[in-house]
Design a protein around this motif. Structure first.
Motif, PDB file in Angstrom:
ATOM      1  N   VAL A  18       0.837  -1.165   0.000  1.00  0.00           N
ATOM      2  CA  VAL A  18       0.390   0.090  -0.572  1.00  0.00           C
ATOM      3  C   VAL A  18       0.394   1.512  -0.293  1.00  0.00           C
ATOM      4  O   VAL A  18       2.610   1.247  -0.073  1.00  0.00           O
ATOM      5  CB  VAL A  18      -0.482   0.000   1.480  1.00  0.00           C
ATOM      6  N   LYS A  19       0.137   2.470  -0.251  1.00  0.00           N
ATOM      7  CA  LYS A  19       1.135   3.982  -0.477  1.00  0.00           C
ATOM      8  C   LYS A  19       0.360   4.844   1.322  1.00  0.00           C
ATOM      9  O   LYS A  19       1.855   5.421   1.553  1.00  0.00           O
ATOM     10  CB  LYS A  19       0.491   4.547  -1.135  1.00  0.00           C
ATOM     11  N   ASP A  20      -0.485   4.019   1.871  1.00  0.00           N
ATOM     12  CA  ASP A  20      -0.944   4.653   2.477  1.00  0.00           C
ATOM     13  C   ASP A  20      -0.657   3.455   3.926  1.00  0.00           C
ATOM     14  O   ASP A  20      -2.329   3.671   3.485  1.00  0.00           O
ATOM     15  CB  ASP A  20      -1.198   5.867   2.922  1.00  0.00           C
ATOM     16  N   ILE A  21      -0.243   3.391   4.702  1.00  0.00           N
ATOM     17  CA  ILE A  21      -0.575   2.292   5.637  1.00  0.00           C
ATOM     18  C   ILE A  21      -2.023   3.173   6.756  1.00  0.00           C
ATOM     19  O   ILE A  21      -2.718   1.957   7.206  1.00  0.00           O
ATOM     20  CB  ILE A  21       0.773   1.806   6.188  1.00  0.00           C
ATOM     21  N   GLU A  22      -1.394   4.021   7.197  1.00  0.00           N
ATOM     22  CA  GLU A  22      -2.240   4.902   8.246  1.00  0.00           C
ATOM     23  C   GLU A  22      -3.735   4.907   7.626  1.00  0.00           C
ATOM     24  O   GLU A  22      -4.896   4.066   7.952  1.00  0.00           O
ATOM     25  CB  GLU A  22      -2.357   6.285   8.625  1.00  0.00           C
ATOM     26  N   LYS A  23      -4.461   4.921   6.560  1.00  0.00           N
ATOM     27  CA  LYS A  23      -5.645   4.560   5.452  1.00  0.00           C
ATOM     28  C   LYS A  23      -5.529   3.840   5.798  1.00  0.00           C
ATOM     29  O   LYS A  23      -6.899   3.741   5.960  1.00  0.00           O
ATOM     30  CB  LYS A  23      -5.219   5.972   4.522  1.00  0.00           C
ATOM     31  N   THR A  24      -5.262   2.514   4.906  1.00  0.00           N
ATOM     32  CA  THR A  24      -5.383   1.712   4.607  1.00  0.00           C
ATOM     33  C   THR A  24      -5.740   0.885   6.299  1.00  0.00           C
ATOM     34  O   THR A  24      -6.732  -0.018   5.738  1.00  0.00           O
ATOM     35  CB  THR A  24      -4.500   1.073   3.611  1.00  0.00           C
ATOM     36  N   SER A  25      -5.249   0.983   7.112  1.00  0.00           N
ATOM     37  CA  SER A  25      -5.021  -0.187   7.907  1.00  0.00           C
ATOM     38  C   SER A  25      -6.439   0.630   8.562  1.00  0.00           C
ATOM     39  O   SER A  25      -7.606  -0.020   9.270  1.00  0.00           O
ATOM     40  CB  SER A  25      -3.585   0.553   9.635  1.00  0.00           C
ATOM     41  N   PRO A  78       6.194   0.463   1.547  1.00  0.00           N
ATOM     42  CA  PRO A  78       7.603   0.458   1.954  1.00  0.00           C
ATOM     43  C   PRO A  78       8.323   1.755   1.790  1.00  0.00           C
ATOM     44  O   PRO A  78       7.983   2.963   1.346  1.00  0.00           O
ATOM     45  CB  PRO A  78       7.844  -0.024   0.386  1.00  0.00           C
ATOM     46  N   ASP A  79       9.823   2.005   2.538  1.00  0.00           N
ATOM     47  CA  ASP A  79      10.586   2.674   1.773  1.00  0.00           C
ATOM     48  C   ASP A  79      10.700   3.287  -0.079  1.00  0.00           C
ATOM     49  O   ASP A  79      10.436   2.548  -0.318  1.00  0.00           O
ATOM     50  CB  ASP A  79      11.349   3.178   2.985  1.00  0.00           C
ATOM     51  N   GLY A  80      12.113   4.083  -0.050  1.00  0.00           N
ATOM     52  CA  GLY A  80      11.860   4.009  -1.382  1.00  0.00           C
ATOM     53  C   GLY A  80      13.583   3.454  -1.817  1.00  0.00           C
ATOM     54  O   GLY A  80      13.570   3.921  -2.593  1.00  0.00           O
ATOM     55  N   GLU A  81      14.063   2.565  -0.628  1.00  0.00           N
ATOM     56  CA  GLU A  81      15.162   1.788  -1.155  1.00  0.00           C
ATOM     57  C   GLU A  81      14.720   0.952  -1.545  1.00  0.00           C
ATOM     58  O   GLU A  81      13.770   0.594  -1.717  1.00  0.00           O
ATOM     59  CB  GLU A  81      16.040   1.260   0.140  1.00  0.00           C
ATOM     60  N   PRO A  82      15.332  -0.280  -2.431  1.00  0.00           N
ATOM     61  CA  PRO A  82      15.193  -0.964  -3.220  1.00  0.00           C
ATOM     62  C   PRO A  82      14.765  -2.439  -2.745  1.00  0.00           C
ATOM     63  O   PRO A  82      15.174  -2.576  -1.706  1.00  0.00           O
ATOM     64  CB  PRO A  82      16.592  -1.266  -4.402  1.00  0.00           C
ATOM     65  N   SER A  83      13.513  -2.303  -3.564  1.00  0.00           N
ATOM     66  CA  SER A  83      12.883  -3.606  -2.099  1.00  0.00           C
ATOM     67  C   SER A  83      11.994  -4.678  -3.263  1.00  0.00           C
ATOM     68  O   SER A  83      11.396  -3.880  -4.649  1.00  0.00           O
ATOM     69  CB  SER A  83      12.449  -3.380  -0.988  1.00  0.00           C
ATOM     70  N   THR A  84      11.295  -5.772  -3.456  1.00  0.00           N
ATOM     71  CA  THR A  84      10.584  -6.250  -3.966  1.00  0.00           C
ATOM     72  C   THR A  84       9.509  -5.306  -3.633  1.00  0.00           C
ATOM     73  O   THR A  84       8.527  -5.544  -4.031  1.00  0.00           O
ATOM     74  CB  THR A  84      10.098  -7.497  -3.268  1.00  0.00           C
ATOM     75  N   TRP A  85       9.281  -5.232  -1.930  1.00  0.00           N
ATOM     76  CA  TRP A  85       7.476  -4.391  -1.837  1.00  0.00           C
ATOM     77  C   TRP A  85       8.203  -2.784  -3.124  1.00  0.00           C
ATOM     78  O   TRP A  85       6.539  -2.524  -3.964  1.00  0.00           O
ATOM     79  CB  TRP A  85       7.182  -4.330  -1.077  1.00  0.00           C
ATOM     80  N   LEU A  89       5.203  -1.419  -6.648  1.00  0.00           N
ATOM     81  CA  LEU A  89       4.604  -0.879  -6.024  1.00  0.00           C
ATOM     82  C   LEU A  89       4.981  -0.167  -7.347  1.00  0.00           C
ATOM     83  O   LEU A  89       4.346   0.594  -7.880  1.00  0.00           O
ATOM     84  CB  LEU A  89       4.779   0.114  -4.540  1.00  0.00           C
ATOM     85  N   ASP A  90       6.216   0.020  -7.956  1.00  0.00           N
ATOM     86  CA  ASP A  90       6.422   1.283  -9.030  1.00  0.00           C
ATOM     87  C   ASP A  90       5.468   0.779  -9.792  1.00  0.00           C
ATOM     88  O   ASP A  90       5.363   1.177 -10.969  1.00  0.00           O
ATOM     89  CB  ASP A  90       7.800   1.664  -9.190  1.00  0.00           C
ATOM     90  N   GLU A  91       5.549  -0.985  -9.717  1.00  0.00           N
ATOM     91  CA  GLU A  91       5.376  -1.640 -10.883  1.00  0.00           C
ATOM     92  C   GLU A  91       3.761  -1.764 -11.357  1.00  0.00           C
ATOM     93  O   GLU A  91       3.033  -1.449 -12.938  1.00  0.00           O
ATOM     94  CB  GLU A  91       6.162  -2.992 -11.672  1.00  0.00           C
ATOM     95  N   ARG A  92       3.165  -1.962 -10.350  1.00  0.00           N
ATOM     96  CA  ARG A  92       2.210  -2.420 -10.257  1.00  0.00           C
ATOM     97  C   ARG A  92       0.283  -1.841 -10.216  1.00  0.00           C
ATOM     98  O   ARG A  92      -0.421  -2.025  -9.180  1.00  0.00           O
ATOM     99  CB  ARG A  92       1.607  -3.863  -9.715  1.00  0.00           C
ATOM    100  N   GLY A  93       1.406  -1.345  -8.731  1.00  0.00           N
ATOM    101  CA  GLY A  93       0.375  -0.427  -7.969  1.00  0.00           C
ATOM    102  C   GLY A  93       0.517  -0.665  -6.480  1.00  0.00           C
ATOM    103  O   GLY A  93       0.576  -1.911  -6.518  1.00  0.00           O
ATOM    104  N   GLU A  94      -0.566   0.091  -5.906  1.00  0.00           N
ATOM    105  CA  GLU A  94      -1.463  -1.025  -4.617  1.00  0.00           C
ATOM    106  C   GLU A  94      -2.183  -2.099  -4.922  1.00  0.00           C
ATOM    107  O   GLU A  94      -2.459  -2.558  -6.479  1.00  0.00           O
ATOM    108  CB  GLU A  94      -2.289  -0.258  -3.588  1.00  0.00           C
ATOM    109  N   GLY A  95      -1.733  -3.447  -3.994  1.00  0.00           N
ATOM    110  CA  GLY A  95      -2.339  -4.836  -4.323  1.00  0.00           C
ATOM    111  C   GLY A  95      -1.296  -5.995  -3.625  1.00  0.00           C
ATOM    112  O   GLY A  95      -0.248  -5.784  -2.774  1.00  0.00           O
ATOM    113  N   VAL A  96      -2.714  -6.719  -4.075  1.00  0.00           N
ATOM    114  CA  VAL A  96      -1.685  -7.926  -3.317  1.00  0.00           C
ATOM    115  C   VAL A  96      -0.465  -8.447  -3.678  1.00  0.00           C
ATOM    116  O   VAL A  96       0.138  -8.429  -4.929  1.00  0.00           O
ATOM    117  CB  VAL A  96      -2.613  -9.525  -3.481  1.00  0.00           C
TER     118      VAL A  96
END
Length: 150
Positions: A18-25, A78-85, A89-96
């Motif tokens: 997710v982009k905004d964990i506070e809002k989504t949670s 995720p933060d801005g560092e390289p990760s699978t998360w 998010l960059d390639e597919r957006g929010e989701g499973v």
């Protein structure tokens, strides 16, 4: 392909990026009539020993966990560092992002999956255990996570 590569078929967790964990949670808590869970930060590189696509990374993420019966729902911001998360998010957006399985014999399972065309993309540690994300996209059209507790 070998049969039952994980020695289990019980999904323990669904991970959602997710982009905004506070809002989504808060939205999920409201939807299920539950308390909003504590949001935690993954450990630093020194503790987590995070590796993404074969390279050490400083990647961290905010996490929130909902227990829904026998299944855990994990939110990941995720933060801005390289990760699978971040890549997801960059390639597919929010989701499973993944389905997670609790296993024993992490090294053996990773080797077995790699041998069957499911490569390791990220791994790390947390207090009391370790995790690994594997790209099962060509085979299963998803990422799977292995979780092993001490």
């Amino acid at each position: 392909m070998d049969r039952n590569l994980l020695d289990t078929n019980v999904v323990a967790q669904i991970g959602v990026v997710v982009k905004d964990i506070e809002k989504t949670s808060q939205a999920i808590a409201d939807f299920f009539g539950m308390d909003k869970p504590e949001i935690i930060m993954t450990p630093s590189r020194e503790k987590a020993k995070t590796v993404f696509r074969g390279q050490p990374t400083e990647a961290r993420a905010k996490l929130a966990f909902f227990q829904l019966g026998n299944l855990q729902l994990e939110l990941i911001e995720p933060d801005g560092e390289p990760s699978t998360w971040k890549e997801f998010l960059d390639e597919r957006g929010e989701g499973v992002h993944h389905l997670a399985f609790r296993i024993t014999g992490m090294k053996e399972k990773i080797e077995r999956l790699n041998k069957n065309g499911i490569p390791l993309i990220q791994s790390g540690e947390y207090p009391g255990g370790r995790y690994a994300y594997l790209d099962a996209g060509d085979v299963l059209r998803m990422i799977i996570e292995l979780v092993e507790n001490d």
